[in-house]
Design an enzyme around this catalytic site. Structure first.
Site, short mmCIF file in Angstrom:
data_model
loop_
_atom_site.label_atom_id
_atom_site.label_comp_id
_atom_site.label_asym_id
_atom_site.label_seq_id
_atom_site.Cartn_x
_atom_site.Cartn_y
_atom_site.Cartn_z
N LYS A 178 13.04 6.59 7.56
CA LYS A 178 14.63 6.54 9.22
C LYS A 178 15.42 5.84 9.10
CE LYS A 178 16.00 7.07 14.36
NZ LYS A 178 15.27 6.68 15.18
N SER A 229 12.25 9.68 21.18
CA SER A 229 13.01 9.61 19.43
C SER A 229 11.77 9.57 18.09
CB SER A 229 13.88 8.88 19.11
OG SER A 229 15.08 8.58 19.70
N SER A 271 16.06 10.75 18.67
CA SER A 271 16.73 10.64 17.30
C SER A 271 15.98 10.83 15.49
CB SER A 271 17.03 9.37 17.41
OG SER A 271 16.56 8.21 17.00
#
Length: 603
Positions: free
Chosen positions: A84, A182, A158
Site C-alpha cells: 500500500k 481498512s 482504504s
C-alpha cells in the site's frame, strides 16, 4: 458486469516459492513477464516496479546464494508482493495517494525489510483512499478501484489496491493498513483474507500515519495459511517504533474445543436484505460446525465505533497530515480534506475526554468478550456502487465501519474471512474479533472456516489448496503422559494457563512407562528402556510465558525433557529420573496411562 480479469498463474506462497526456487537466473525472466503483464492503467496500481528495482532485489537473492545459503533457508524466496502506497519501499515514491505529498523513500519500512529479508520481492505500490482516510476505495486522484466481482461497486478501502491485486491473483499477498477497518472491509468486498493484527505487533516505522495510536499494518492474502505465514515474518518488536509492543505470549494457540462466539444482539444492515441473508447463512454454517453463537449487548461496541469519526479522535488525522493540509489544501480529496479539517474544532480537553470515554467503553467491550472465544460480525453491513458513493460519501462510508471502527480503539485483534455470497453474486465476508494477542487462535479457526467453505480464492477460479498451517510462534508443544491428560486431576494446570489440546499420538518405540509408587495424585513415569513400545501421549500447546510456571509445579522425580514421537518429531515432555523406577511398576504393555488405569480399576 463481468469481474475484472485474473492472472492466469494464480499461486499461493508455497507454489510461488517452489516455482522460483529452481534457478535464480530464471527470476529475471519470471519477473519481466510478471511486471509486463500488469495493466499500467489499472487503478489498483499507483506505481509498478521498474526493471532496475526488480534487478536489485534479485541481485540480493543471488548474493545470498553466493554466501552459501539456499532457497530453503528463506520462507518467501522469490515470492512477489505489493505494498500500500502509504508504506515506504526504498526506490519507490510514497504518495499516500496525494501527489503533492510524495517523497522518494530512502529506506524500507520495517515490515517491508523483514519480508524482503525472507526472500520476497516488491512488485509495486497500490492505490488507497487518500491518507488512508476512508473505507471505500474511491477517494484517490489515481482513480477509484472497482470491485473485482462487479466493477460498478466499490472495492472497499482504504487499502483498495492491495485487496484488488490479491483478489485477482496478481500477487499472493499484499500489505495494507487498518485504522478503522481498512484491512478488513476490502477483504470482505473481494472474497479474500484480511488479517488485522494486534496493535503494535507490526512495526509502524516507515508508515505514513493516519491515526498513530490506532494504525496497524495489515495483510491481504488468498488463504489464512498465507496471511498467517506473512504475519509471522513481518511481526515483532521494533525499538524504532514508539508504539511497538512485545508479545507477552500468554494467549492461547487455539480457541476452545466447544467454541462460543458472541454475536451482536441487534444486527444492522441498513436495509440491505442481501447482506443480511448472506450473514444469516454464515451463522447457520458456523452452528453446523458445532459453534455456539450467543447474542450480546452490542451497545458499547457501537458507541466506541462512533467515537472514531464523531469525536476528538479525528484530530489525530489532522496532526498526521497537517502540513499538507496547510500547504496544499487544493491537492487533497474534498471529502478527505473535510474530514481532516474537522479535527481543528476539538480542544485538548476534548481529546482527554475522548480518551476517558474510549478507555471506559474498551473495558466494557473486553468484559463482554471475556466469556467468549471471539465476536463474529459481518465484515460490512452493506455495499454500494461507485455512483452511490459519490452521492453520499460520508454516510455510506460510516455504514461500512459499523463492525470495524471500534476494534483498534478497544485493542482487539481481527481476521476478515470469506463468507457466504450475496444472492446477487457479490462477496459478503465475516470477521472474527478477539482480545489482543489472540492472533494465532484467530488464524487457527480461520483455516477451519475456509476449509469448510467451498469457495474459489478471491476473484479467481482457483480452489483452496490442501492446508499446510504454519506452526504458531510463542508456544511450547508439550507431550503429557499421565495426570495432565484430559480428564485427569492435573489437567487444570494446563487449561488455566491457556494451553490447548493439539492431538493424541504416541512416542516412538524406545520408551517404557511406569506407575510410580507413593504419588498423589497417582502419576506415571516415562523413560527410555530396552523393552519399550509406543506410549500414548497428548500434545498441548502451552503459551511460552506460562510454560515456566508449569515447569515450576512439576515435582521430583518428574521433569521436562525432550521426547521423540513415532513420526520423528521432537517435543518437550514429561520424563522421569531413573532412581524412582526401582520400586515402580512397569506398565509399558498397557500402552498408556489411561489404558492402565481403566484395566487396573476393573481388575
Amino acid at each position: 458486469m463481468m469481474p475484472l480479469s485474473s492472472s492466469p498463474g494464480v499461486m499461493t506462497l508455497d507454489e510461488w516459492k517452489q516455482f522460483c526456487s529452481h534457478s535464480v537466473d530464471a527470476l529475471s525472466d519470471i519477473y519481466r513477464q510478471l511486471i509486463n503483464g500488469f495493466d499500467k492503467q489499472d487503478p489498483a496500481w499507483i506505481s509498478c516496479a521498474s526493471k532496475e528495482l526488480i534487478d536489485s532485489q534479485i541481485a540480493q537473492l543471488s548474493a545470498w546464494l553466493k554466501e552459501g545459503k539456499s532457497p530453503h533457508d528463506f520462507a518467501l524466496w522469490g515470492v512477489p508482493f505489493a505494498v500500500k502506497d502509504n508504506i515506504d519501499v526504498v526506490g519507490f515514491e510514497t504518495t499516500a495517494a496525494c501527489p503533492a505529498f510524495a517523497y522518494l523513500a530512502e529506506k524500507d519500512a520495517t515490515v517491508v525489510a523483514k519480508l524482503k529479508a525472507a526472500g520476497a520481492i516488491v512488485v509495486g505500490k497500490t492505490n488507497l483512499d487518500q491518507f488512508a482516510t476512508g473505507l471505500v476505495g474511491t477517494r484517490s486522484p489515481y482513480g477509484a478501484v472497482p470491485n473485482t466481482f462487479d466493477a460498478r461497486y466499490v472495492s472497499g478501502g482504504s487499502s483498495s489496491g492491495s485487496a484488488s491485486v490479491v483478489a485477482r491473483g496478481l500477487v499472493p499477498f499484499a500489505l495494507g493498513t487498518d485504522t478503522a477497518g481498512s484491512g478488513r472491509v476490502p477483504a470482505g468486498f473481494n472474497n479474500i483474507v484480511g488479517l488485522k493484527p494486534t496493535k503494535g505487533w507490526f512495526s509502524a516505522s516507515g508508515v505514513v500515519p493516519a491515526c498513530r495510536l490506532n494504525d496497524t499494518v495489515s495483510v491481504f492474502a488468498l488463504t489464512v495459511d498465507d496471511a498467517a505465514k506473512v504475519a509471522s515474518i513481518a511481526g515483532g518488536f521494533d525499538a524504532e517504533d514508539a508504539y511497538s509492543r512485545r508479545n507477552p505470549f500468554t494467549a492461547p494457540a487455539r480457541f476452545s474445543v466447544k467454541l462460543r462466539l458472541a454475536v451482536p444482539d441487534r444486527l444492522e444492515f441498513f436495509g440491505d436484505e442481501l447482506s443480511e441473508a448472506a450473514f444469516a447463512k454464515s451463522l447457520t454454517r458456523l452452528e453446523a460446525l458445532g459453534v455456539q453463537c450467543v447474542a450480546v449487548d452490542f451497545t458499547p461496541f457501537r458507541q466506541l465505533a462512533e467515537q472514531l469519526y464523531a469525536g476528538a479522535w479525528v484530530a489525530e488525522r489532522t496532526v498526521a497530515v497537517g502540513d499538507t493540509l496547510a500547504r496544499f489544501p487544493e491537492a487533497m480529496d474534498p471529502t478527505v480534506r473535510g474530514i481532516v479539517e474537522g479535527g481543528r474544532r476539538f480542544s485538548a480537553c476534548d481529546a482527554w475526554q475522548a480518551e476517558y470515554t474510549r478507555a471506559t467503553l474498551a473495558r466494557e467491550i473486553n468484559s463482554v468478550l471475556a466469556g467468549f472465544d471471539a465476536l463474529v460480525v459481518p465484515t460490512s453491513p452493506t455495499i454500494h456502487t461507485i455512483d452511490e458513493m459519490a452521492e453520499e460519501p460520508v454516510r455510506y462510508n460510516s455504514q461500512f465501519g459499523t463492525y470495524t471502527n471500534f476494534t483498534n480503539l478497544a485493542d482487539l485483534s481481527a481476521l476478515a474471512l470469506p463468507g457466504d455470497f450475496r444472492a446477487d453474486g457479490l462477496p459478503a465476508g465475516i470477521t472474527l474479533i478477539a482480545p489482543a494477542w489472540h492472533d494465532a487462535a484467530l488464524a487457527d479457526f480461520g483455516r477451519l472456516w475456509q476449509q469448510a467453505l467451498p469457495l474459489p480464492l478471491g476473484a479467481t477460479s482457483k480452489a483452496l489448496p490442501i492446508s499446510t498451517p504454519v506452526a504458531a510462534q510463542g508456544f511450547v508443544r508439550l507431550a503429557v503422559v499421565g495426570a495432565h491428560l484430559r480428564g485427569q486431576p492435573l489437567n487444570f494446570q494446563l487449561t488455566t494457563r491457556n494451553a490447548v489440546f493439539v492431538e493424541e499420538t504416541t512416542t516412538d518405540a524406545s520408551y517404557q512407562l511406569y506407575a510410580l509408587a507413593n504419588t498423589t495424585p497417582p502419576k506415571p513415569g516415562l523413560a527410555r528402556g530396552d523393552r519399550g513400545q509406543p506410549i500414548v501421549v497428548e500434545l498441548w500447546d502451552v503459551p511460552l510465558a506460562r510454560f515456566g510456571e508449569l515447569v515450576a509445579e512439576v515435582p521430583a522425580p518428574l521433569g521436562i525433557g525432550s521426547l521423540t514421537l513415532h513420526d520423528g518429531r521432537q517435543v518437550k515432555g514429561f520424563i522421569c529420573e531413573p532412581y524412582a523406577l526401582a520400586d515402580a511398576t512397569d506398565i509399558t504393555s498397557w500402552g498408556g496411562w489411561k489404558a492402565w488405569l481403566a484395566r487396573h480399576h476393573s481388575a
